[in-house]
Design an enzyme around this catalytic site. Sequence first.
Site, PDB file in Angstrom:
ATOM      1  N   LYS A 221      28.672  22.262  74.980  1.00 42.63           N
ATOM      2  CA  LYS A 221      29.601  23.379  74.799  1.00 42.63           C
ATOM      3  C   LYS A 221      28.923  24.723  75.036  1.00 42.63           C
ATOM      4  O   LYS A 221      29.471  25.601  75.698  1.00 42.63           O
ATOM      5  CB  LYS A 221      30.222  23.309  73.403  1.00 42.63           C
ATOM      6  CG  LYS A 221      31.251  24.385  73.129  1.00 42.63           C
ATOM      7  CD  LYS A 221      30.618  25.585  72.496  1.00 42.63           C
ATOM      8  CE  LYS A 221      31.631  26.703  72.352  1.00 42.63           C
ATOM      9  NZ  LYS A 221      30.992  27.923  71.838  1.00 42.63           N
ATOM     10  N   PRO A 238      34.476  25.388  78.298  1.00 43.07           N
ATOM     11  CA  PRO A 238      33.828  25.066  77.018  1.00 43.07           C
ATOM     12  C   PRO A 238      34.780  24.369  76.050  1.00 43.07           C
ATOM     13  O   PRO A 238      35.886  24.849  75.814  1.00 43.07           O
ATOM     14  CB  PRO A 238      33.430  26.444  76.467  1.00 43.07           C
ATOM     15  CG  PRO A 238      33.383  27.346  77.651  1.00 43.07           C
ATOM     16  CD  PRO A 238      34.420  26.841  78.589  1.00 43.07           C
TER      17      PRO A 238
END
Length: 278
Positions: A221, A238
Amino acid sequence: MSQELTKKRIINFSIDQICESGQCFRMNRLDNGFTEVIANDRYLLVSQDGDEVTFYCDNSEYEEIWKRYFDIDNGTDYTKIIESIDTDDLYLKNAAVYGDGIRILNQNLFEMIISFIISQRNNIKRIKGCISKLCEKYGQKKEYISPDGNVVIYYDFPTPDVLAKAEIEDLKKLGVGYRDVYIKKAAEDIVAGVFDLDAIKSMDYDTAKKELLKIYGVGNKVADCICLFALHHIDAFPMDTHMISIVDNEYNGSFPFEKYDGYAGVLQQYMFFYDLKK
DNA sequence: GCCCAGGTGGGAG
DNA sequence: CTCCCACATGGG
């Protein structure tokens, strides 16, 4: 108001929305209605009235620094991106309306690496606080003379060199918690040449992400956030806690990337913001 | 006390 | 590869 300023009419631009969008942590709305931006080792004030945006800097600084930073005339067609949204996708349409004016910034690579390492399992208010303290302790002190003549003290984001030499105990005092070792190790490895930031800047998305994932404290992420907000790979998407629940609840667990090939990251930012603020 | 916040590293299976 | 879990800190 003897200081030079640059006025531009810009569509799909909202300094307030950008400030609140969770991609930048050193931008603040001031009580006097201006927004302060600390980036690129500089201090900038911005105000906005409708489509008219005022940057408190001369035209050459705007052209050289801030135009790119704010993704203005940089090839990203926000109108076209919003128009491309599937007419049946009401959630995404609503998110795009709600997030109108958000842009994907071009921020400093090292700053984004450290900032998003700090962001993990943390909330935006605390992230901003930690970064502010980090800059105050390790960044270079600067002065800015505001248009009304006041002296504003600000601090640049620390260099890799300074953070590599930081004491773990001192980092911990900033409230970064267990991420102290991540910050130090990342800075050390960059200084030592294990990671070449200039080389990463010239890599394509997949290669850059793969390289960023080798940094201690950078996972899937955070690597995508760095790709999106520092390297302008707007296909990076993300997946944080907000996005996981959105994709789960609104898309039955899989987002239709094939409809938005190459720029899903912009839509991600609209959805993230929509979920964050509602 | 609990849970959550723009998750990741490490270990076990 | 996919589960587990620990990890500092502050606010609700």
